[in-house]
Design a protein around this motif. Structure first.
Motif, PDB file in Angstrom:
ATOM      1  N   PRO A 127       0.827  -1.214   0.000  1.00 53.80           N
ATOM      2  CA  PRO A 127       0.000   0.000   0.000  1.00 53.80           C
ATOM      3  C   PRO A 127       0.859   1.261   0.000  1.00 53.80           C
ATOM      4  O   PRO A 127       1.864   1.332   0.699  1.00 53.80           O
ATOM      5  N   HIS A 128       0.443   2.236  -0.790  1.00 57.52           N
ATOM      6  CA  HIS A 128       1.171   3.508  -0.877  1.00 57.52           C
ATOM      7  C   HIS A 128       0.312   4.533  -1.586  1.00 57.52           C
ATOM      8  O   HIS A 128      -0.668   4.188  -2.251  1.00 57.52           O
ATOM      9  N   SER A 129       0.694   5.779  -1.467  1.00 62.34           N
ATOM     10  CA  SER A 129       0.192   6.806  -2.392  1.00 62.34           C
ATOM     11  C   SER A 129       1.387   7.184  -3.249  1.00 62.34           C
ATOM     12  O   SER A 129       2.534   6.990  -2.842  1.00 62.34           O
ATOM     13  N   ASP A 130       1.126   7.716  -4.447  1.00 64.94           N
ATOM     14  CA  ASP A 130       2.241   8.088  -5.318  1.00 64.94           C
ATOM     15  C   ASP A 130       2.740   9.487  -4.938  1.00 64.94           C
ATOM     16  O   ASP A 130       1.959  10.338  -4.539  1.00 64.94           O
ATOM     17  N   GLY A 131       4.031   9.698  -5.079  1.00 64.04           N
ATOM     18  CA  GLY A 131       4.601  11.002  -4.745  1.00 64.04           C
ATOM     19  C   GLY A 131       4.381  12.044  -5.840  1.00 64.04           C
ATOM     20  O   GLY A 131       4.599  13.232  -5.641  1.00 64.04           O
ATOM     21  N   GLU A 185      -4.686   6.138  -1.665  1.00 63.46           N
ATOM     22  CA  GLU A 185      -3.860   5.014  -1.212  1.00 63.46           C
ATOM     23  C   GLU A 185      -4.269   3.782  -2.009  1.00 63.46           C
ATOM     24  O   GLU A 185      -5.456   3.489  -2.157  1.00 63.46           O
ATOM     25  N   HIS A 186      -3.277   3.076  -2.542  1.00 68.22           N
ATOM     26  CA  HIS A 186      -3.591   1.921  -3.381  1.00 68.22           C
ATOM     27  C   HIS A 186      -2.529   0.838  -3.216  1.00 68.22           C
ATOM     28  O   HIS A 186      -1.457   1.079  -2.649  1.00 68.22           O
ATOM     29  N   ARG A 187      -2.855  -0.342  -3.711  1.00 66.81           N
ATOM     30  CA  ARG A 187      -1.917  -1.467  -3.659  1.00 66.81           C
ATOM     31  C   ARG A 187      -2.244  -2.400  -4.827  1.00 66.81           C
ATOM     32  O   ARG A 187      -3.270  -2.230  -5.498  1.00 66.81           O
TER      33      ARG A 187
HETATM   34 FE   LIG Z   1       1.256   3.623  -7.152  1.00 65.82          FE
END
Ligand SMILES: [Fe+2]
Ligand SMILES: O=C(O)CCC(=O)C(=O)O
Length: 260
Positions: A127-131, A185-187
Motif C-alpha cells: 500500500p502507498h500513495s504516489d509522490g 492510497e492503493h496497492r
Molecule cells: Fe502507485
C-alpha cells in the motif's frame, strides 16, 4: 509485455542498482528482513532529458524505445490537460500548474506481477500513495484484477475497463490543493493463475520548485495543512523510504502542537 518476456540474462543487462530508481529489478527494498513484493519492475526516467540514463534503454524488443517515446508524448499531453481541468474545478487560472511546475518530470514504471501460488501470503505492491502530481496507469488487456484503492477503510478493486486509463491523484496535488484533492492510497494484489502488467506514468513538477498549499486555497477556514518544501527533497524522501500507506506525506504535514 514484450520486455518482461525476454530471457533473464537480457533483462539483467539493465539492472536497477540498489539506491537508484531506474532499470530492471525491485524498488523500495531497504532491508534484508523486508518481505518483498511479488513484482518485477522496469523503470525509466523520461523528461526532462537529463534524467535519462541511455544505458538502461533496452535494445530489445526492437521497437521498444520509439513506442515508449510516442506513448510518453501522448501521456504528457493528457497530464497537462488533466491539470488544467483540476485548476478549473478549483476556480483557479487553468495554466496555474503548468506555470508553477517548470519543466515537468515524467517517469514510467512497468510492473510485471507473475502468477503467485500463494496470493494470500504476499502482495504485488505494498500500500502507498504516489509522490507524483498525477499518475496515469494502464492495465494489460485481459489481465487479472490487481489494483485496489482504499476507500472508507475498505480495499476496493479497480476493474480494468478496455482501452481506459486509470488516473490517480498523487501527494503533490494533495499538498498544492491543501487537501481539496486527496492522493489515493492503493496497492496491487497477486493472482494464483494469471500474471499481470501495469504501465504507470508519474508526472510531477521540476525538482527545483518549492511546493506548498497554494495561496488561493488557504484561508481562515482552511488553514495550511502542509509546510513548504523543495520538491526534489520530497522525491528523494519518497524513494528512500519503504512503501507504507500515506506515510510519505508525513514529510509535508504541519504537526499540530499537543499539550502533553
Ligand atoms: Fe502507485
Ligand atoms: O500495478 C498497479 O496497478 C499499481 C502500480 C502502482 O501503484 C505504482 O506503480 O505506483
Amino acid at each position: 509485455m514484450g520486455f518482461f518476456m525476454l530471457p533473464l540474462e537480457e533483462k539483467q543487462k539493465y539492472p536497477m542498482v540498489p539506491g537508484t530508481v531506474q532499470g530492471y529489478g525491485q524498488a523500495f527494498v531497504f532491508s534484508e528482513e523486508q518481505k518483498l513484493d511479488w513484482c518485477n519492475m522496469f523503470a525509466l526516467g523520461l523528461e526532462p532529458h537529463y534524467i535519462r540514463n541511455p544505458k538502461l534503454w533496452p535494445t530489445k524488443p526492437a521497437n521498444f524505445c520509439e513506442t515508449l517515446e510516442a506513448y510518453s508524448r501522448e501521456i504528457r499531453k493528457l497530464c497537462k490537460n488533466l491539470l488544467k481541468y483540476i485548476a478549473i474545478s478549483l476556480c483557479l487560472d487553468e495554466n496555474i500548474f503548468e506555470e508553477m511546475f517548470g519543466v515537468a518530470v515524467q517517469a514510467v514504471r512497468m510492473n510485471y506481477y507473475p502468477a503467485c501460488p500463494r496470493p494470500d501470503l504476499v502482495l504485488g505492491l505494498s500500500p502507498h500513495s504516489d509522490g507524483s502530481a498525477l499518475t496515469v496507469l494502464q492495465q494489460g488487456k485481459g489481465n487479472s484484477v490487481g489494483l485496489q484503492i482504499l476507500k472508507d477503510s475498505t480495499w476496493v478493486p479497480i476493474l480494468p475497463i478496455p482501452n481506459a486509463l486509470v488516473i490517480n491523484i498523487g501527494d503533490t496535488i494533495e499538498v498544492l490543493t491543501n487537501g481539496r484533492y486527496k492522493s489515493v492510497e492503493h496497492r496491487a494484489v497477486t493472482h494464483k493463475e494469471k500474471d499481470r502488467l501495469s504501465i504507470v506514468t508519474f508526472y510531477a513538477p521540476s525538482y527545483e520548485i518549492e511546493i506548498g498549499p497554494m495561496d488561493e486555497l488557504v484561508n481562515e477556514k482552511n488553514p495550511s495543512k502542509y509546510r513548504r518544501y523543495n520538491h526534489g527533497e520530497y522525491s528523494k524522501h519518497y524513494v528512500t523510504n519503504k512503501l507504507e500507506g500515506k506515510k510519505s506525506l508525513e514529510f509535508a504535514k504541519i504537526k499540530t502542537a499537543t499539550t502533553n
